[in-house]
Design an enzyme around this catalytic site. Structure first.
Site, PDB file in Angstrom:
ATOM      1  N   ARG A 157       0.860  -1.183   0.000  1.00  0.00           N
ATOM      2  CA  ARG A 157       0.000   0.000   0.000  1.00  0.00           C
ATOM      3  C   ARG A 157       0.898   1.234   0.000  1.00  0.00           C
ATOM      4  O   ARG A 157       1.924   1.273   0.693  1.00  0.00           O
ATOM      5  CB  ARG A 157      -0.893   0.030   1.245  1.00  0.00           C
ATOM      6  CG  ARG A 157      -2.058  -0.949   1.210  1.00  0.00           C
ATOM      7  CD  ARG A 157      -3.099  -0.603   0.127  1.00  0.00           C
ATOM      8  NE  ARG A 157      -4.257  -1.470   0.158  1.00  0.00           N
ATOM      9  CZ  ARG A 157      -4.406  -2.578  -0.585  1.00  0.00           C
ATOM     10  NH1 ARG A 157      -3.466  -2.953  -1.427  1.00  0.00           N
ATOM     11  NH2 ARG A 157      -5.522  -3.287  -0.507  1.00  0.00           N
TER      12      ARG A 157
ATOM     13  N   HIS B 165      -1.121  -0.512  -9.833  1.00  0.00           N
ATOM     14  CA  HIS B 165      -1.780  -1.422  -8.882  1.00  0.00           C
ATOM     15  C   HIS B 165      -2.267  -2.697  -9.595  1.00  0.00           C
ATOM     16  O   HIS B 165      -3.444  -3.049  -9.549  1.00  0.00           O
ATOM     17  CB  HIS B 165      -2.956  -0.720  -8.192  1.00  0.00           C
ATOM     18  CG  HIS B 165      -3.348  -1.366  -6.882  1.00  0.00           C
ATOM     19  ND1 HIS B 165      -3.697  -0.648  -5.763  1.00  0.00           N
ATOM     20  CD2 HIS B 165      -3.446  -2.664  -6.516  1.00  0.00           C
ATOM     21  CE1 HIS B 165      -4.009  -1.477  -4.772  1.00  0.00           C
ATOM     22  NE2 HIS B 165      -3.856  -2.725  -5.219  1.00  0.00           N
TER      23      HIS B 165
END
Ligand code: NDP
Ligand code: OXD
Length: 315
Positions: A230, A278
């Site tokens: 993250r 991502h």
């Protein structure tokens, strides 16, 4: 005679802002007799189970009867304090086809770095032929922050490639041929011996901004960093500064504080940063629906399931 609820009587509320149709089809296939309904303020209170991704604040409190809430991802950081919103257990995806993808991504990055692919690409741009000596693998220690479902799978794959592998986690691990470091007290020595750092930690209060200038500086000069966990675990400005100063050699960044990565962010055009959107391990709809269906069947049978989020630790 005691009555037992059948799986086919279940009502399942789905809160999936994107791909809702594909999720509905996959869940109907995996749980043929259950009713899959889009979440609404009316459907929420009657749902036996809920399946959510990034729920808005009014979604979880509406799930008054839900026996469990399934998160459509491995990371649950988009659901802050689920315990304050609902008493039902929060269950995340565990693997569901993501470990194989993480292995591909991280092994690619590690081999690209270890085999100096970018050095030769630069030589090619200048039409230069200059073979370099083979670097000893024992000097290319790979350190993985997080030794859970994904970190553990990546560690095993890197061991098979014969890299020295170390992991850092909250609790100590015993993975074959992997050196385990645990807890804050061992983070500095873990980092000091890591040539190639991979972040596979969950984002929690304990890991936010963990990789700041002080900690990244503990890596040996010439180390590289991969963040596939993250964005907010890494302090972007500190990472860029250490790259610019030459302490760090490169970075692969798949996750960001703000997604999509804003135009103008220094990562975009940095010559030693590889940016991906991502995608290191995407959620696979069919595999995830099967996993959730299987867990619902187990819960209905009174059996334990993997992936229940610990409310204290937040992952
Ligand atoms: P797990 O919960 O299985 O593993 C988490 C690991 O991190 C565990 O080893 C845990 O330690 C360790 N950990 C957590 N907090 C701390 C801490 N404070 N100090 C030290 N170690 C800590 O998660 P997964 O492996 O399934 O996933 C990891 C993360 O990867 C997800 O949370 C998500 O954010 C990210 N992810 C990113 C994707 C992408 O496409 N970029 C896709 C999927 C996931 P212990 O074992 O002792 O509990
Ligand atoms: C996840 C992700 O957490 O896709 O599953 O990032």
């Amino acid at each position: 005679m005691p009555t037992t609820r059948r799986v086919d009587a279940l009502r399942i509320a789905l809160y999936a802002p994107s791909d809702a149709e594909a999720w509905t089809i996959a869940l109907e296939r995996a749980l043929p007799q259950a009713r899959i309904e889009p979440w609404s303020r009316e459907a929420g209170p009657d749902a036996d189970y809920a399946i959510v991704w990034r729920p808005l604040p009014d979604v979880l409190p509406s799930l008054r009867r839900a026996k469990a809430i399934f998160n459509l991802g491995a990371g649950v950081d988009a659901i802050p304090e689920p315990g304050a919103q609902t008493r039902a257990p929060l269950i995340r995806l565990d693997d569901a086809g993501m470990a194989e993808q993480m292995i591909e991504y991280v092994c690619h990055a590690a081999l690209r770095c270890y085999r100096e692919v970018d050095v030769y690409a630069e030589q090619q741009r200048r039409a230069v032929r200059r073979p370099r000596p083979r670097a000893p693998k024992r000097e290319f220690a790979i350190g993985i922050l997080g030794a859970g479902v994904l970190g553990g799978a990546v560690a095993e794959a890197l061991v098979r490639l014969r890299f020295p592998v170390r992991t850092w986690s909250r609790t100590r691990k015993e993975l074959p041929d992997v050196t385990s470091f645990a807890g804050m007290a061992e983070l500095a020595s873990f980092l000091a011996g890591t040539r190639f750092l991979v972040c596979l930690l969950p984002l929690t209060d304990a890991t936010r901004n963990l990789l700041d200038r002080a900690r990244l500086s503990l890596l040996p000069r010439g180390a590289s960093v991969v963040n596939v966990a993250r964005g907010p675990i890494v302090v972007d400005a500190d990472l860029v500064a250490l790259l610019d100063e030459g302490h760090l050699a490169g970075a692969f960044v798949d996750v960001f504080r703000d997604e999509p990565l804003p135009p103008g962010h220094p990562f975009w055009h940095h010559p030693r940063v590889v940016v991906t959107p991502h995608v290191s391990a995407v959620t696979l709809i069919a595999e995830s629906a099967e996993q959730i269906a299987d867990k619902i069947r187990r819960l209905e049978a009174g059996l334990p399931v993997a992936g229940v989020v610990d409310r204290v630790f937040g992952y």
